[in-house]
Design a protein around this motif. Structure first.
Motif, PDB file in Angstrom:
ATOM      1  N   VAL A 140       9.608  -0.331   0.784  1.00  0.00           N
ATOM      2  CA  VAL A 140       9.463  -0.966  -0.526  1.00  0.00           C
ATOM      3  C   VAL A 140       9.340   0.103  -1.617  1.00  0.00           C
ATOM      4  O   VAL A 140       9.823  -0.072  -2.732  1.00  0.00           O
ATOM      5  CB  VAL A 140       8.249  -1.922  -0.541  1.00  0.00           C
ATOM      6  CG1 VAL A 140       7.993  -2.471  -1.933  1.00  0.00           C
ATOM      7  CG2 VAL A 140       8.475  -3.065   0.445  1.00  0.00           C
ATOM      8  N   CYS A 141       8.756   1.248  -1.287  1.00  0.00           N
ATOM      9  CA  CYS A 141       8.546   2.289  -2.297  1.00  0.00           C
ATOM     10  C   CYS A 141       9.859   2.864  -2.814  1.00  0.00           C
ATOM     11  O   CYS A 141      10.011   3.091  -4.006  1.00  0.00           O
ATOM     12  CB  CYS A 141       7.676   3.407  -1.751  1.00  0.00           C
ATOM     13  SG  CYS A 141       8.409   4.308  -0.367  1.00  0.00           S
ATOM     14  N   SER A 142      10.799   3.112  -1.913  1.00  0.00           N
ATOM     15  CA  SER A 142      12.015   3.800  -2.352  1.00  0.00           C
ATOM     16  C   SER A 142      13.217   2.861  -2.461  1.00  0.00           C
ATOM     17  O   SER A 142      14.067   3.049  -3.319  1.00  0.00           O
ATOM     18  CB  SER A 142      12.335   4.960  -1.405  1.00  0.00           C
ATOM     19  OG  SER A 142      12.398   4.502  -0.072  1.00  0.00           O
TER      20      SER A 142
ATOM     21  N   ARG B 152       0.863  -1.182   0.000  1.00  0.00           N
ATOM     22  CA  ARG B 152       0.000   0.000   0.000  1.00  0.00           C
ATOM     23  C   ARG B 152       0.898   1.231   0.000  1.00  0.00           C
ATOM     24  O   ARG B 152       1.410   1.635   1.031  1.00  0.00           O
ATOM     25  CB  ARG B 152      -0.871   0.000   1.252  1.00  0.00           C
ATOM     26  CG  ARG B 152      -1.873   1.137   1.311  1.00  0.00           C
ATOM     27  CD  ARG B 152      -2.522   1.183   2.672  1.00  0.00           C
ATOM     28  NE  ARG B 152      -3.626   2.120   2.728  1.00  0.00           N
ATOM     29  CZ  ARG B 152      -4.880   1.786   2.491  1.00  0.00           C
ATOM     30  NH1 ARG B 152      -5.188   0.553   2.179  1.00  0.00           N
ATOM     31  NH2 ARG B 152      -5.836   2.685   2.567  1.00  0.00           N
ATOM     32  N   MET B 153       1.109   1.796  -1.151  1.00  0.00           N
ATOM     33  CA  MET B 153       2.038   2.918  -1.240  1.00  0.00           C
ATOM     34  C   MET B 153       1.288   4.229  -1.375  1.00  0.00           C
ATOM     35  O   MET B 153       0.274   4.305  -2.040  1.00  0.00           O
ATOM     36  CB  MET B 153       2.959   2.719  -2.431  1.00  0.00           C
ATOM     37  CG  MET B 153       3.896   1.554  -2.204  1.00  0.00           C
ATOM     38  SD  MET B 153       4.809   1.213  -3.667  1.00  0.00           S
ATOM     39  CE  MET B 153       5.633  -0.293  -3.200  1.00  0.00           C
ATOM     40  N   GLN B 154       1.823   5.239  -0.734  1.00  0.00           N
ATOM     41  CA  GLN B 154       1.177   6.552  -0.824  1.00  0.00           C
ATOM     42  C   GLN B 154       2.167   7.650  -1.142  1.00  0.00           C
ATOM     43  O   GLN B 154       2.024   8.357  -2.108  1.00  0.00           O
ATOM     44  CB  GLN B 154       0.464   6.857   0.494  1.00  0.00           C
ATOM     45  CG  GLN B 154      -0.753   5.992   0.687  1.00  0.00           C
ATOM     46  CD  GLN B 154      -1.778   6.673   1.538  1.00  0.00           C
ATOM     47  OE1 GLN B 154      -1.477   7.606   2.267  1.00  0.00           O
ATOM     48  NE2 GLN B 154      -3.005   6.212   1.443  1.00  0.00           N
ATOM     49  N   CYS B 155       3.189   7.777  -0.281  1.00  0.00           N
ATOM     50  CA  CYS B 155       4.102   8.906  -0.486  1.00  0.00           C
ATOM     51  C   CYS B 155       5.124   8.587  -1.578  1.00  0.00           C
ATOM     52  O   CYS B 155       5.552   9.457  -2.315  1.00  0.00           O
ATOM     53  CB  CYS B 155       4.799   9.263   0.817  1.00  0.00           C
ATOM     54  SG  CYS B 155       5.964   8.020   1.375  1.00  0.00           S
ATOM     55  N   GLY B 156       5.553   7.331  -1.649  1.00  0.00           N
ATOM     56  CA  GLY B 156       6.536   6.931  -2.649  1.00  0.00           C
ATOM     57  C   GLY B 156       7.974   7.261  -2.277  1.00  0.00           C
ATOM     58  O   GLY B 156       8.893   6.902  -3.003  1.00  0.00           O
ATOM     59  N   VAL B 157       8.179   7.944  -1.160  1.00  0.00           N
ATOM     60  CA  VAL B 157       9.520   8.442  -0.853  1.00  0.00           C
ATOM     61  C   VAL B 157      10.016   8.035   0.540  1.00  0.00           C
ATOM     62  O   VAL B 157      10.910   8.671   1.093  1.00  0.00           O
ATOM     63  CB  VAL B 157       9.574   9.982  -0.982  1.00  0.00           C
ATOM     64  CG1 VAL B 157       9.382  10.395  -2.423  1.00  0.00           C
ATOM     65  CG2 VAL B 157       8.538  10.649  -0.083  1.00  0.00           C
ATOM     66  N   GLY B 158       9.443   6.983   1.107  1.00  0.00           N
ATOM     67  CA  GLY B 158       9.954   6.527   2.394  1.00  0.00           C
ATOM     68  C   GLY B 158       9.566   7.415   3.563  1.00  0.00           C
ATOM     69  O   GLY B 158      10.368   7.622   4.461  1.00  0.00           O
ATOM     70  N   GLN B 159       8.354   7.928   3.557  1.00  0.00           N
ATOM     71  CA  GLN B 159       7.897   8.733   4.699  1.00  0.00           C
ATOM     72  C   GLN B 159       6.671   8.130   5.379  1.00  0.00           C
ATOM     73  O   GLN B 159       6.665   7.982   6.592  1.00  0.00           O
ATOM     74  CB  GLN B 159       7.513  10.140   4.235  1.00  0.00           C
ATOM     75  CG  GLN B 159       8.673  11.085   4.055  1.00  0.00           C
ATOM     76  CD  GLN B 159       8.182  12.502   3.797  1.00  0.00           C
ATOM     77  OE1 GLN B 159       6.994  12.764   3.605  1.00  0.00           O
ATOM     78  NE2 GLN B 159       9.111  13.434   3.794  1.00  0.00           N
ATOM     79  N   CYS B 160       5.653   7.806   4.607  1.00  0.00           N
ATOM     80  CA  CYS B 160       4.346   7.513   5.212  1.00  0.00           C
ATOM     81  C   CYS B 160       4.304   6.164   5.920  1.00  0.00           C
ATOM     82  O   CYS B 160       3.433   5.918   6.738  1.00  0.00           O
ATOM     83  CB  CYS B 160       3.241   7.604   4.169  1.00  0.00           C
ATOM     84  SG  CYS B 160       3.182   6.190   3.044  1.00  0.00           S
ATOM     85  N   CYS B 161       5.241   5.279   5.602  1.00  0.00           N
ATOM     86  CA  CYS B 161       5.452   3.999   6.308  1.00  0.00           C
ATOM     87  C   CYS B 161       4.484   2.870   5.950  1.00  0.00           C
ATOM     88  O   CYS B 161       4.629   1.758   6.480  1.00  0.00           O
ATOM     89  CB  CYS B 161       5.442   4.154   7.825  1.00  0.00           C
ATOM     90  SG  CYS B 161       6.839   5.086   8.417  1.00  0.00           S
ATOM     91  N   HIS B 162       3.523   3.093   5.085  1.00  0.00           N
ATOM     92  CA  HIS B 162       2.577   2.009   4.778  1.00  0.00           C
ATOM     93  C   HIS B 162       3.242   0.813   4.114  1.00  0.00           C
ATOM     94  O   HIS B 162       2.805  -0.304   4.265  1.00  0.00           O
ATOM     95  CB  HIS B 162       1.473   2.530   3.848  1.00  0.00           C
ATOM     96  CG  HIS B 162       0.555   3.488   4.528  1.00  0.00           C
ATOM     97  ND1 HIS B 162       0.692   4.848   4.407  1.00  0.00           N
ATOM     98  CD2 HIS B 162      -0.485   3.288   5.341  1.00  0.00           C
ATOM     99  CE1 HIS B 162      -0.236   5.440   5.123  1.00  0.00           C
ATOM    100  NE2 HIS B 162      -0.968   4.519   5.703  1.00  0.00           N
TER     101      HIS B 162
HETATM  102  S1  FES Z   1       4.871   4.614   0.205  1.00  0.00           S
HETATM  103 FE1  FES Z   1       5.139   5.943   1.879  1.00  0.00          FE
HETATM  104  S2  FES Z   1       6.840   5.031   2.860  1.00  0.00           S
HETATM  105 FE2  FES Z   1       6.652   3.845   1.110  1.00  0.00          FE
END
Ligand code: FES
Ligand SMILES: Cc1cc2nc3c(=O)[nH]c(=O)nc-3n(C[C@H](O)[C@H](O)[C@H](O)COP(=O)(O)OP(=O)(O)OC[C@H]3O[C@@H](n4cnc5c(N)ncnc54)[C@H](O)[C@@H]3O)c2cc1C
Ligand code: SF4
Ligand code: SF4
Lengths: 320, 275
Positions: free
Chosen positions: B256-258, B238-248
């Motif tokens: 996993v996003c970054s 479940r990705m939201q921020c894409g940059v390693g902030q939101c933690c989902h």
């Molecule tokens: S999508 Fe937000 S930390 Fe990975």
């Protein structure tokens, strides 16, 4: 570090000197017994023992924030407030927590805009039996720090505040901060990473996790919890706003994706996830503990889940 | 560099509706962005929300192409839009497939369902410099023949001898097609591996599909002799921020996003809970 002794009444004159240029907030105990960050006029209003229930992250990372608004084809960032905020009487653990958020949000324009406008005046704490802050090598971030009858200067901004108050300062010196600030109350086990990995199958996680009612209190009060959720809102004037709101890793849908797959479906897994984040850190910050040992989460939890007890159990102590 | 939360404005340029509920969208961006195979963007439907989606084409630039399943609230809102509608695109995010690792080797692509979309971008990148890689084999499992994505394109490539294609489908009343260039079987995509003739020691594999696919396929490929360092898979979270902030998206302490979403099997083995 540069330091001066000050005379009685200095704190109030410092507050006075800030009043015109800053929004001055400090921890104050309300008549309901809850300590909040709120505007103060005199030093006597400050709550010397209590940490604010909702920590200072709310100033730099508000519970509800607007990242942008969109009108027709034009994206706009909300105009930042130009009035700097002075946080006064902040305990060392909360300053260390801010240092952690500074790392997390180093590249976040919304955080940084507020952070650069934030003056920090720390003051010494009175540890309680629930405190378990770790020992530190570095002093926490601050502009000024007050302990008993001395103050320390942590930045040029802080030094600048003192020019008008020089007459009240004496015995300047190059002194270290009082040892209790960096000493900490409790050591983190050195082999925590191994203990954590080895603990995957232990009943500990299920037994403690099962009690959680997913209320979200622990994350809301944690000075270093920063998970967030983004959502869109249509405003009455026709604009669209993208919001960023505090989230909680104990919520069931935190790792849920479309189609129903949940990557952390059980409470045990969610407890383990939170513990891992707090004690070991994620990504590039792995190895830096995010938990400053303030004890807020244990005090806020309606079912007595206590992260320090989980830590103790992992390190071979009694069951929490 | 500061994180950009504002999307780049884009319009829907074309919608290919050949496969029901898995439409291929082409977006035209007001500013070029370059999304490598395996990377993803956050597609924003203003007023509704945003969701992560992989690039299905390479190279992109002023256009972005994605195959998008109607899966829930925000994707359903996208399906209500027509060509010309305004959307927004943030990205690119994450680490894509390491193209250098493919050079000079044979390539085995294993796709399950919509996992074909990111692999199509990878395939296009490899075909862009066809001489740099050896044989390319695609194993592609779908629910039913009508759900096969990019079918004309893939069969064209197979007929020309550029790549080998092996399909599998979960159900079919009859097996409607089979030629020298491509065959289709009933069953799971893993069964296509059973009598596959290829040279594991000189092969790089890329796998993309639903989480259930990874459980068996990745270790199967290692057992067949492909180096786990050269078996790549892309993870969905479940990705939201894409940059390693939101933690989902965090799995075993990793964003996993970054740090992903593409990982090698060797890395995944060190990340408990990742597959
Ligand atoms: S999508 Fe937000 S930390 Fe990975
Ligand atoms: C790296 C990556 C690449 C992807 N590539 C594609 C692709 O090429 N084509 C495609 O059709 N789908 C892809 N997906 C899955 C796609 O993101 C989900 O199907 C989509 O988010 C569903 O959104 P929804 O609002 O319609 O669903 P809902 O279930 O209503 O979800 C509501 C919200 O939950 C979140 N969410 C739900 N599911 C997911 C999910 N799987 N991943 C992340 N967030 C989610 C989103 O924030 C979404 O807005 C990809 C996912 C990831 C992580
Ligand atoms: S004690 Fe609890 S609230 Fe305080 S920093 Fe640690 S996890 Fe957060
Ligand atoms: S405060 Fe306690 S009950 Fe509430 S979410 Fe946190 S651990 Fe669960």
């Amino acid at each position: 570090m540069r330091s001066w002794a000050f005379q009685a009444g200095f704190e109030d004159r410092l507050l006075q000197s800030l009043r015109g240029d800053y929004r001055v907030l400090a921890p104050v105990r309300g008549t309901d017994g809850v300590v909040r960050l709120q505007p103060v006029r005199s030093w006597a209003e400050l709550s010397p023992a209590g940490l604010p229930l909702i920590p200072l992250k709310k100033v730099v990372f508000p519970p509800h924030d607007v990242l942008w608004t969109l009108m027709e084809y034009e994206y706009r960032e909300p105009a930042p407030s130009s009035v700097p905020v002075a946080l006064v009487g902040i305990a060392p653990c909360d300053l260390y927590a801010l240092a952690y958020l500074d790392l997390v949000f180093a590249d976040d324009p919304h955080y940084q805009r507020r952070r650069q406008n934030l003056l920090l005046i720390g003051s010494n704490c009175r540890p309680t039996p629930e405190c378990f802050c770790p020992p530190r090598r570095e002093p926490p971030p601050f502009d000024l720090f007050l302990a008993a009858d001395r103050l320390w200067v942590g930045s040029a901004w802080g030094a600048g505040l003192l020019t008008a108050l020089q007459a009240e300062l004496s015995s300047p010196g190059d002194l270290p901060l009082p040892a209790e600030i960096t000493d900490g109350q409790q050591q983190v086990p050195e082999n925590l990473e191994q203990l954590f990995t080895a603990s995957a199958g232990l009943p500990l996680w299920r037994e403690v996790g099962e009690r959680c009612v997913s209320c979200g209190a622990c994350s809301a009060v944690c000075p270093t919890c920063y998970c967030y959720e983004m959502s869109d809102e249509a405003l009455p004037d026709g604009r669209v706003a993208r919001r960023r709101e505090w989230d909680n890793c104990f919520f069931r849908n935190h790792a849920l994706v479309a189609g129903g797959q949940n990557f952390r479906p059980t409470r045990a897994e969610r407890l383990r996830f939170r513990f891992e984040h707090k004690m070991l850190g994620f990504g590039a910050l792995r190895g830096i503990s995010a938990c400053v040992g303030c004890g807020r989460c244990a005090r806020a939890c309606p079912v007595d889940i206590d992260i320090s007890a989980v830590l103790a159990a992992l390190a071979g102590g009694n069951k929490p | 560099m500061m994180v950009a939360f504002q999307p780049v404005p884009a319009v829907i340029e074309a919608i290919d509706k050949k496969v029901a509920d898995n439409h291929l969208f082409t977006f035209r961006l007001s500013e070029s962005i370059s999304v490598a195979p395996g990377q993803f963007v956050e597609l924003s439907i203003p007023g509704v929300g945003a969701f992560p989606v992989s690039t299905a084409a390479h190279p992109g630039g002023a256009t972005f192409q994605a195959c998008i399943r109607r899966a829930g609230r925000v994707t359903a809102a996208l399906y209500r839009l027509d060509e010309g509608a305004n959307v927004g695109i943030r990205g690119p995010f994450g680490q894509g497939f390491p193209l250098a690792a493919f050079a000079g080797r044979d390539v085995l692509l294993v796709a399950g369902g919509l996992g074909m979309a990111p692999l199509r971008a990878l395939l296009q990148a490899l075909l862009g410099e066809r001489g740099r890689v050896g044989e390319i084999i695609l194993l592609y499992g779908s629910r039913e023949p009508d759900a096969i994505l990019f079918r004309d394109e893939l069969e064209g490539l197979a007929a020309a001898g550029t790549i080998k294609v092996r399909y599998s489908v979960d159900f079919a009343t009859e097996l409607p097609w089979s030629t020298d260039a491509y065959v289709c079987r009933i069953g799971l995509v893993t069964e296509l591996l059973r009598d596959l003739r290829f040279a594991p020691a000189q092969t790089v594999a890329a796998v993309c599909g639903p989480p259930s696919l990874y459980g068996c396929v990745l270790e199967d490929l290692a057992r067949l002799g492909i180096d786990p360092e050269r078996i790549y898979a892309t993870l969905e979270r479940r990705m939201q921020c894409g940059v390693g902030q939101c933690c989902h998206c965090v799995t075993a302490g990793v964003f996993v996003c970054s740090q992903g979403p593409v990982f090698s099997l060797a890395e995944l083995r060190r990340l408990p809970g990742s597959i």
